[in-house]
Design a protein around this motif. Sequence first.
Motif, PDB file in Angstrom:
ATOM      1  N   TRP A 507       0.870  -1.177   0.000  1.00  0.00           N
ATOM      2  CA  TRP A 507       0.000   0.000   0.000  1.00  0.00           C
ATOM      3  C   TRP A 507       0.895   1.211   0.000  1.00  0.00           C
ATOM      4  CZ3 TRP A 507      -4.036  -0.703   4.474  1.00  0.00           C
ATOM      5  CH2 TRP A 507      -4.806  -1.849   4.214  1.00  0.00           C
ATOM      6  N   GLY A 508       0.560   2.177  -0.784  1.00  0.00           N
ATOM      7  CA  GLY A 508       1.420   3.340  -0.728  1.00  0.00           C
ATOM      8  C   GLY A 508       0.924   4.503  -1.538  1.00  0.00           C
ATOM      9  N   ASN A 509       1.709   5.557  -1.488  1.00  0.00           N
ATOM     10  CA  ASN A 509       1.424   6.775  -2.217  1.00  0.00           C
ATOM     11  C   ASN A 509       2.169   6.781  -3.529  1.00  0.00           C
ATOM     12  OD1 ASN A 509      -0.227   8.222  -0.461  1.00  0.00           O
ATOM     13  ND2 ASN A 509       1.540   8.567   0.859  1.00  0.00           N
ATOM     14  N   ARG A 510       1.509   7.332  -4.521  1.00  0.00           N
ATOM     15  CA  ARG A 510       2.164   7.451  -5.807  1.00  0.00           C
ATOM     16  C   ARG A 510       2.128   8.931  -6.157  1.00  0.00           C
ATOM     17  NH1 ARG A 510       1.057   6.804 -11.301  1.00  0.00           N
ATOM     18  NH2 ARG A 510       2.429   5.357 -12.375  1.00  0.00           N
ATOM     19  N   ILE A 517       6.592   5.961  -6.553  1.00  0.00           N
ATOM     20  CA  ILE A 517       5.989   5.526  -5.296  1.00  0.00           C
ATOM     21  C   ILE A 517       6.941   5.884  -4.167  1.00  0.00           C
ATOM     22  CG2 ILE A 517       5.341   3.484  -3.977  1.00  0.00           C
ATOM     23  CD1 ILE A 517       4.686   2.400  -6.975  1.00  0.00           C
ATOM     24  N   THR A 521       6.367   6.211   2.787  1.00  0.00           N
ATOM     25  CA  THR A 521       4.971   6.160   3.224  1.00  0.00           C
ATOM     26  C   THR A 521       4.279   4.921   2.671  1.00  0.00           C
ATOM     27  OG1 THR A 521       4.351   7.564   1.382  1.00  0.00           O
ATOM     28  CG2 THR A 521       4.761   8.648   3.466  1.00  0.00           C
ATOM     29  N   SER A 522       5.076   3.933   2.305  1.00  0.00           N
ATOM     30  CA  SER A 522       4.478   2.700   1.783  1.00  0.00           C
ATOM     31  C   SER A 522       4.730   1.560   2.749  1.00  0.00           C
ATOM     32  CB  SER A 522       5.094   2.348   0.427  1.00  0.00           C
ATOM     33  OG  SER A 522       4.823   3.359  -0.503  1.00  0.00           O
TER      34      SER A 522
ATOM     35  N   ARG B 417      -7.203  13.586  -1.178  1.00  0.00           N
ATOM     36  CA  ARG B 417      -6.920  12.579  -0.150  1.00  0.00           C
ATOM     37  C   ARG B 417      -7.708  12.880   1.128  1.00  0.00           C
ATOM     38  NH1 ARG B 417      -3.823   8.514   1.222  1.00  0.00           N
ATOM     39  NH2 ARG B 417      -2.687   8.312  -0.714  1.00  0.00           N
ATOM     40  N   TYR B 437      -5.891   4.164   5.457  1.00  0.00           N
ATOM     41  CA  TYR B 437      -4.519   3.900   5.108  1.00  0.00           C
ATOM     42  C   TYR B 437      -3.529   4.581   6.062  1.00  0.00           C
ATOM     43  CZ  TYR B 437      -0.289   4.813   2.393  1.00  0.00           C
ATOM     44  OH  TYR B 437       0.994   4.972   1.992  1.00  0.00           O
ATOM     45  N   ILE B 441      -0.863   2.903   8.892  1.00  0.00           N
ATOM     46  CA  ILE B 441       0.565   3.139   8.997  1.00  0.00           C
ATOM     47  C   ILE B 441       0.924   3.643  10.388  1.00  0.00           C
ATOM     48  CG2 ILE B 441       2.459   4.583   8.183  1.00  0.00           C
ATOM     49  CD1 ILE B 441       1.522   4.298   5.478  1.00  0.00           C
ATOM     50  N   LEU B 451       8.065  -0.453   3.629  1.00  0.00           N
ATOM     51  CA  LEU B 451       8.705  -0.808   2.375  1.00  0.00           C
ATOM     52  C   LEU B 451      10.155  -0.374   2.357  1.00  0.00           C
ATOM     53  CD1 LEU B 451       8.346  -1.950  -0.463  1.00  0.00           C
ATOM     54  CD2 LEU B 451       7.591   0.288  -1.211  1.00  0.00           C
ATOM     55  N   VAL B 506      10.722   3.955  -6.109  1.00  0.00           N
ATOM     56  CA  VAL B 506      10.088   2.770  -6.679  1.00  0.00           C
ATOM     57  C   VAL B 506       9.192   3.237  -7.814  1.00  0.00           C
ATOM     58  CG1 VAL B 506       8.484   0.875  -6.244  1.00  0.00           C
ATOM     59  CG2 VAL B 506      10.131   1.543  -4.496  1.00  0.00           C
ATOM     60  N   ARG B 510      -0.223   1.072  -9.840  1.00  0.00           N
ATOM     61  CA  ARG B 510      -1.106   1.137  -8.692  1.00  0.00           C
ATOM     62  C   ARG B 510      -2.494   0.804  -9.200  1.00  0.00           C
ATOM     63  NH1 ARG B 510      -3.921   4.898  -5.588  1.00  0.00           N
ATOM     64  NH2 ARG B 510      -3.427   4.877  -3.374  1.00  0.00           N
ATOM     65  N   GLY B 515      -6.111   0.659  -4.988  1.00  0.00           N
ATOM     66  CA  GLY B 515      -4.999   1.470  -4.526  1.00  0.00           C
ATOM     67  C   GLY B 515      -3.773   0.648  -4.187  1.00  0.00           C
ATOM     68  N   ILE B 517      -0.396  -1.454  -4.789  1.00  0.00           N
ATOM     69  CA  ILE B 517       0.713  -1.433  -5.735  1.00  0.00           C
ATOM     70  C   ILE B 517       1.108  -2.869  -6.040  1.00  0.00           C
ATOM     71  CG2 ILE B 517       3.130  -0.799  -5.977  1.00  0.00           C
ATOM     72  CD1 ILE B 517       2.191   1.580  -3.965  1.00  0.00           C
ATOM     73  N   ALA B 551       7.458   8.817   7.792  1.00  0.00           N
ATOM     74  CA  ALA B 551       6.178   8.836   7.100  1.00  0.00           C
ATOM     75  C   ALA B 551       5.335  10.012   7.563  1.00  0.00           C
ATOM     76  CB  ALA B 551       5.441   7.521   7.334  1.00  0.00           C
TER      77      ALA B 551
END
Lengths: 701, 701
Positions: A507-510, A517, A521-522, B417, B437, B441, B451, B506, B510, B515, B517, B551
């Motif tokens: 799960w993460g931000n893109r 990505i 924050t993933s 968001r 989300y 986290i 990650l 990365v 997505r 959502g 990845i 994060a």
Amino acid sequence: MSEQIGDKRKLKDESEFPSVSIGDEGKVIQVLPKRPVIVPTQKPNLHYTPLKTGICYDVRMRYHAKIFTSYFEYIDPHPEDPRRIYRIYKILAENGLINDPSLTGVSDIGDLMLKIPVREATKEEILDVHTEEHMQFLESTEKMTREELLSKTEKGDSVYLNNDSYISARLSCGGAIEACKAVVEGRVKNALAIVRPPGHHAEPQAAGGFCLFSNVSVAAKSILKTYPESVRKILIVDWDIHHGNGTQKAFYEDDNVLYISLHRFELGKFYPGFPEGNYDKVGDGKGKGFNCNITWPVKGVGDVEYIWAFEQIVIPMAREFRPDLVIVSSGFDAAHGDTIGQCHVTPNCYGYMTHMLKSLARGNLCVVLEGGYNLDSISNSALAVAKILIGEPPDEIPESDRDPKPGVLEMINKVIRVQSKYWKCFRRKFGNFGGEYENAIESQIPKMFPLQDAIRNAQLSHYYDDFGMISLSLPNLNLPKNSIICSSNFFKAKSLCVLLHDTPEVWGNRDIITGIIDPSTSIIFDSSLKFINWAIERETAVIDINIPRSAFEADNYSSNLLSQDVMISLWDNHFKYIESLEKLCFIGIGEATSGIVHLLGKRDTRTVTKAAINFVGSSSLKPIVPSLDESLGDWYFKNSLVFTDHFHGCWSENDKKPRKKYGRVLRCDTDGIHNIIEERFEEATDFILDAFDEWSDTEDE
Amino acid sequence: MSEQIGDKRKLKDESEFPSVSIGDEGKVIQVLPKRPVIVPTQKPNLHYTPLKTGICYDVRMRYHAKIFTSYFEYIDPHPEDPRRIYRIYKILAENGLINDPSLTGVSDIGDLMLKIPVREATKEEILDVHTEEHMQFLESTEKMTREELLSKTEKGDSVYLNNDSYISARLSCGGAIEACKAVVEGRVKNALAIVRPPGHHAEPQAAGGFCLFSNVSVAAKSILKTYPESVRKILIVDWDIHHGNGTQKAFYEDDNVLYISLHRFELGKFYPGFPEGNYDKVGDGKGKGFNCNITWPVKGVGDVEYIWAFEQIVIPMAREFRPDLVIVSSGFDAAHGDTIGQCHVTPNCYGYMTHMLKSLARGNLCVVLEGGYNLDSISNSALAVAKILIGEPPDEIPESDRDPKPGVLEMINKVIRVQSKYWKCFRRKFGNFGGEYENAIESQIPKMFPLQDAIRNAQLSHYYDDFGMISLSLPNLNLPKNSIICSSNFFKAKSLCVLLHDTPEVWGNRDIITGIIDPSTSIIFDSSLKFINWAIERETAVIDINIPRSAFEADNYSSNLLSQDVMISLWDNHFKYIESLEKLCFIGIGEATSGIVHLLGKRDTRTVTKAAINFVGSSSLKPIVPSLDESLGDWYFKNSLVFTDHFHGCWSENDKKPRKKYGRVLRCDTDGIHNIIEERFEEATDFILDAFDEWSDTEDE
């Protein structure tokens, strides 16, 4: 936009003055300024007269009709019925948009719309799109006998012919041209061409799909030729439910015409069914990027899907293209009530789409009828379009807040990805890389490495630290390092839990601009961990198998095969030699579940296997193929739980349950692997405990 | 939509018939059908008469004006000038939309627009929004002396007062009410209220920002109260360049009114500057999710940004909200030419936005004037809006294909968001998780792991395999495992390359629905590898430091600090004790460059440091703070290269180069860390070779 910022000069225009109030002590009085005369610089007695909306209609286009060969054809007429244009004209009159009580197509039709006289398209105009042979063939139908006509009708691709077909087709084509001309020349604000036979399936060399001449293509070519300065670019939006193969072909290598079609495709099973209708067909030569197919993967789409496609694709692309004229190939067979199109677009949605298209090309919009076969649906839809054309606001969209049908968002996304090579507007969605991203992955540049390897390594280090689990290798299989991680004592286990899963979700931000990505924050969501914890607590040994997916492979064919090979190999070389083993359970997650179902069908594991739990999520159901013993199917149904997403395809069409060979399939309330595991973890583990006969033991502890 | 699919009954409506042709052998003849009489079921002699657009204007609203205290105020009047409404009325007359040659506000104004009489808002109406005290205070201004008025003017928050202010404000407020009423009652198609003083800054208890009563709020409350059945939900779109703090406050806990404002915010530096204007203010209580602030991070935004915001936020949200009435708080101070707003929205774009809003609430739209101070800009903008209201199509948007300004896409994304917790339409963009989300986290559920840790472990294993590099730890710092990886012989190196970077990027896909990845199609792009390869080839030792980000921490404050601590610690405990060391170079990537600049300012490393290369990308420039020796600044400028993205903020405003303290800052042609490293790798490494005096050596080899 050369206006100078902060230029105060105009503020002191002497014909204008501030109404000021000024006062002396104790009293505020109103003082007239020095020059109180109100004389506007420009005398404002002009009248702004909005242009009318043009309309093309001619009863002669009703002469093209199917020759009856049986009474049945009279009571159940061919869908491309002459009444189609009559009914549309009639509803406009009934609602007062045109003033023609006799419904005969008079010239003066009132304040809102302007009649555009229809003429036959000239041979020269038609030959700019069609071949000489095609032209001659249609001309010859004027003099054919009934038998000849019936025989040609039979041989053609869904086209019927009579002695009036040629004249009707030329009028239909000429109507489209004249409607566009009237818009371009500024005689009307916009136009609606109520014409038939339709045109968008007619290819340069052949008629097809009820279409004789490609009306819209001929009109577009004619306009580009006649007004080379004022019209350099034309956008054609084809919202007929069928792909406009003829229109696409006419402009496939042309960068002056952007053709966007929304249609059912369904892997080429829906008419016309040519591969040319697929979303990856983007044009050729200098026309590359000027063809866009938005392909509905299923029937039954409606307002939400069309509006989503318009907002995400049609409008951004069109605005970047900056057309001088927009022509709509306006089939109304995606309309609710059309049994051929089987979709549910409402009249209000047609209006709304028209409203959106009005914002392009300074309002130069010409709507040309194509298909659409439910007479009520097409007339209501056309009425909604016409109201927008004359300047009314769109009516409300019913159900606009439902979710798009499964598969549609993915499809839209695929279209955007393919088109993002050619259109800047889409790069905001996919980052600056555009098409470079796939190339980068395929070329395996050394400074890159796959994310899934990194994730698996991280899992190993966690499982080693927390549970003392170690890596196991299967020498004969081409598995990446650390794919199998097991309890160190698994070879003398009494009970064993086999976890088989895809690479865990991230799960993460893109970043919306770069497409990158952000790792900080993933998070990696490791579904196995929950099951491993559960098993270890119950002194059950665990073997955790990660099946990597192959990048960009359709249907995950090779990872499905791999998971099957892995399970067979584990059984043949390991599990069946564990003498202590009494109870075995399988837990599958995602595509990898394929391996479990495969093993259970290929080997008789029933002496030890007590339960198989598969969380398939949105991936396809896997049928058991009992190759040794027919009763395996029943056994699998009794000893399995198969959890699907709420919106899994197997539930979509009817209320039927999936067949027994897929196991005991249960529908979750949520979607997504993570969510369905959260939802059904208890149920799944209780099922295993029950099967292991440990239920009461656990309760007592 | 209860129409039955495939219902053929209606096709056989006897008043309709197919024009059929039927033939006997050898000859095709046209046969009249049995019932040839064309008698439509409904006699089509109705006339469809589109409603007119309503307009509110009253010269009495020009009486509110600033009391002159000097001649200067006459030649350079206050921006909220009485002529504002006159000029808008005048341009509508000059263009023939209203027929009023005398420009005095006559009653009969022609075919296109309908005059809506303006009345004073009643006390009851106003008190539904404002406090009794505020009301009484404004009432008292009618009888104040000049001195009192001037003193109150001075004390207020950007508000001036005269003896006519109260009546003007009540008319302005009443005008807004009457315009909305006329729309709701169906007397007009939509309406334009040309009123002043404006209203959206007036809070319940106080006037502010040229505003006395909150016109739009009072109108909205009044409509909800008067038509409780037909109007349950109102959307207010505020495109004035300032935040409508008054309107927001009036409905902050109300779920019947969705307030969406687009305004400059700039971290609260732009008027009104309250934190309430920030994008994270989403409403409270049952009004949570019914307040949306779209906050421009910079001045100078224009059509592209407004259209993007409308398409991405305003329209989807509004469609999901399904308002019964849309009110626009229509300031024209974002217009090109307005020196207060300093933005560049064109009249065509105001038209286009109006066109988009017309698609909501069955066209029930009321545009109410707020700010806007360039008389030419506001009149042209209002004209464009009025043309859309009467039903004309929008004109073309100039420059619609330029990219949005830096920072705007990110801002829009932040708004989406935040709002995705409340609005389903946004979840399609951010997956089903919505706000869950971030919570996931933050709560660090054990089954998840970051990650970035996985990525760093993977790097270590690569560097170990390929270069024999090992992990180094700095005991006193709270660095994650494996953050520092170095050549095993670095402590006896002659030349050393120090790489300091953020967690590598990365690239990946997505899933648009969930959502999630997909790890199998994602790659880690390891920029370090290229530099490590380069250094190792030249027998230069390498130390590679990964600075993880925290994060969700704004401005990366703690990772900046961490990178600084790491560099100081490395210098104090390691580098300065390497006796063999002759040549040292630093390569920084991303936010982590902060550590390099910090070290170079805090310690005098000049005996060994030969070059510092920083790829800052889009992150902020870091100034050197020479704490020991002033000459360090000059030295840094001469011995550094700092590469920024093409669209880095430091280049945006003027042609000035960044100051020397930031090093030798160079603008790349591309954007994104990966791209700028690709672009400038040669230049960077050549610079180092030159500094190491190895240029010729390398050339000779």
